[in-house]
Design a protein around this motif. Structure first.
Motif, PDB file in Angstrom:
ATOM      1  N   PRO A 251      10.753   3.997   2.859  1.00 26.22           N
ATOM      2  CA  PRO A 251      10.583   3.197   1.755  1.00 26.22           C
ATOM      3  C   PRO A 251       9.153   3.701   0.646  1.00 26.22           C
TER       4      PRO A 251
ATOM      5  N   TYR B 196       7.328  -1.527  -1.731  1.00 21.19           N
ATOM      6  CA  TYR B 196       6.367  -2.422  -0.828  1.00 21.19           C
ATOM      7  C   TYR B 196       7.793  -3.249   0.398  1.00 21.19           C
ATOM      8  N   THR B 197       7.858  -3.862  -1.080  1.00 25.19           N
ATOM      9  CA  THR B 197       9.478  -5.416  -0.808  1.00 25.19           C
ATOM     10  C   THR B 197      10.933  -5.681  -1.118  1.00 25.19           C
TER      11      THR B 197
ATOM     12  N   TYR C   4      -1.042  -1.892   6.349  1.00 27.64           N
ATOM     13  CA  TYR C   4       0.351  -2.078   6.100  1.00 27.64           C
ATOM     14  C   TYR C   4       0.637  -3.078   5.280  1.00 27.64           C
TER      15      TYR C   4
ATOM     16  N   ILE D  78       8.227  -9.454   5.726  1.00 30.58           N
ATOM     17  CA  ILE D  78       8.476  -7.909   5.468  1.00 30.58           C
ATOM     18  C   ILE D  78       7.131  -7.197   5.082  1.00 30.58           C
TER      19      ILE D  78
ATOM     20  N   THR E 215       5.964  -3.086   5.415  1.00 28.60           N
ATOM     21  CA  THR E 215       5.424  -2.050   4.645  1.00 28.60           C
ATOM     22  C   THR E 215       4.808  -1.127   5.099  1.00 28.60           C
TER      23      THR E 215
ATOM     24  N   SER F 119       5.939   3.390  12.193  1.00 28.05           N
ATOM     25  CA  SER F 119       6.252   3.118  10.242  1.00 28.05           C
ATOM     26  C   SER F 119       7.166   1.631   9.824  1.00 28.05           C
ATOM     27  N   SER F 120       7.489   0.808  11.160  1.00 25.40           N
ATOM     28  CA  SER F 120       7.630  -0.360  10.810  1.00 25.40           C
ATOM     29  C   SER F 120       6.983  -1.210  11.047  1.00 25.40           C
TER      30      SER F 120
END
Length: 326
Positions: free
Chosen positions: A54, A57-58, A87, A98, A100, A214-215
């Motif tokens: 994505p 960012y949020t 991150y 969240i 990112t 990634s997460s």
């Protein structure tokens, strides 16, 4: 944003191995293991089209002034490579977290062999620099920054004065201390450190799926009181990087009690005046008995004083000490 660094770093390591064997750009790769590694890496390139991550960012629901944003930067090193990854952790009004991916960077370890603690320190420096760049370039406010390393040696170095260590360690510790605060550094296990994937490498198929890289690490979703804590360490973890202690002694030769040679016309007058000054005789009474040893002592003191004033460096070297005069 260097999202595929775990993949591209593998190519950097292969190219470094080719340079070690003095292969040019157009030379065939004769070594079987290097050729297989290179062909395997090239064979993964078609998977690049399947990579997605994505840009935001949020989500829109968390993009408001009341959201709490934290930057978390992880660093790691191995014998072949080192690097860092950052991150963004955002907590919205409902307490939802969240995570990112923001940015990453990597370096191939130099051909000159360095110890793992030194490489871990280089990785920590890339993390500190990465955190500074992100804070400078991001247009959204970041309320807190946390740096993570799995090297307890590096974390110990950062709590000490940089002047205690050799040049390689000392200069990097000083730069990290300039860019960050020690309170911002925390310890993380290698299994929970996403920067570990920079040094070990990942296939593009792994990057294309749901992955820690990634997460972000799962523990950041939890509350801060459940995050990893700093293990207890006893004593200096790596004494090899400490500067060696040097003992410097000082020998002070009193000169204020000796007469000024410029005030006398002959050596005999100077020696006699020196004898009298050493014994507290303020008059020039020549009838007072004087031993020959006293004249010898006076001459030695006068010669030593002359040598010290005329040749201070040679005087210090001959005694192995730093010599000063009162």
């Amino acid at each position: 944003m260097r999202f595929i660094i775990p993949f591209t770093t593998r190519a950097k390591v292969i190219i470094q191995d080719l340079w070690k064997h003095n292969l040019g750009w157009d030379d065939p790769i004769e070594l079987l293991h290097l050729r297989e590694s290179w062909l395997t890496w090239v064979g993964e390139l078609p998977t690049l089209t399947k990579l997605q991550f994505p840009r935001a960012y949020t989500p829109a629901s968390a993009d408001n002034p009341s959201a709490i944003r934290e930057l978390h930067v992880f660093s790691d090193a191995s014998e072949r490579a080192y690097g860092s990854v950052a991150y963004l952790r955002t907590t919205d009004d409902q307490g939802q977290v969240i995570l990112t991916f923001v940015l990453a960077r990597s370096r191939v370890a130099p051909r000159k062999c360095l110890s793992i603690p030194r490489l871990e320190l280089c990785a920590a420096l890339t993390g500190a620099q990465l955190g500074k760049v992100i804070q400078t370039e991001l247009t959204i406010p970041v309320h807190k920054v946390t740096f993570w390393s799995d090297s307890t040696t590096v974390l110990y170095w950062l709590t000490s004065e940089s002047c205690r260590y050799k040049v390689f360690v000392g200069t990097r510790v000083a730069e990290i201390q300039t860019l960050t605060e020690m309170s911002e550094w925390r310890c993380v296990e290698s299994s929970h450190n996403p920067a570990d994937h920079i040094t070990r490498g990942l296939r593009l198929t792994e990057l294309a799926g749901h992955h820690q890289w990634s997460s972000g690490p799962a523990f950041l979703i939890q509350s801060p009181d459940q995050w990893p804590s700093m293990p207890k360490t006893e004593g200096e973890p790596d004494c090899n990087e400490l500067l060696k202690s040097v003992f410097i002694a000082t020998v002070s030769v009193p000169s204020s009690s000796l007469p000024d040679p410029s005030q006398f016309h002959t050596w005999q007058e100077l020696v006699l005046a020196t004898v009298k000054s050493l014994h507290g005789v303020a008059t020039t009474d020549t009838d007072s008995p004087t031993e020959a040893s006293e004249y010898i002592e006076a001459e030695k003191l006068l010669l030593a004083q002359a040598q010290m004033e005329s040749f201070p460096i040679a005087w210090a070297d001959s005694y192995g000490v730093l010599v000063t005069s009162n």
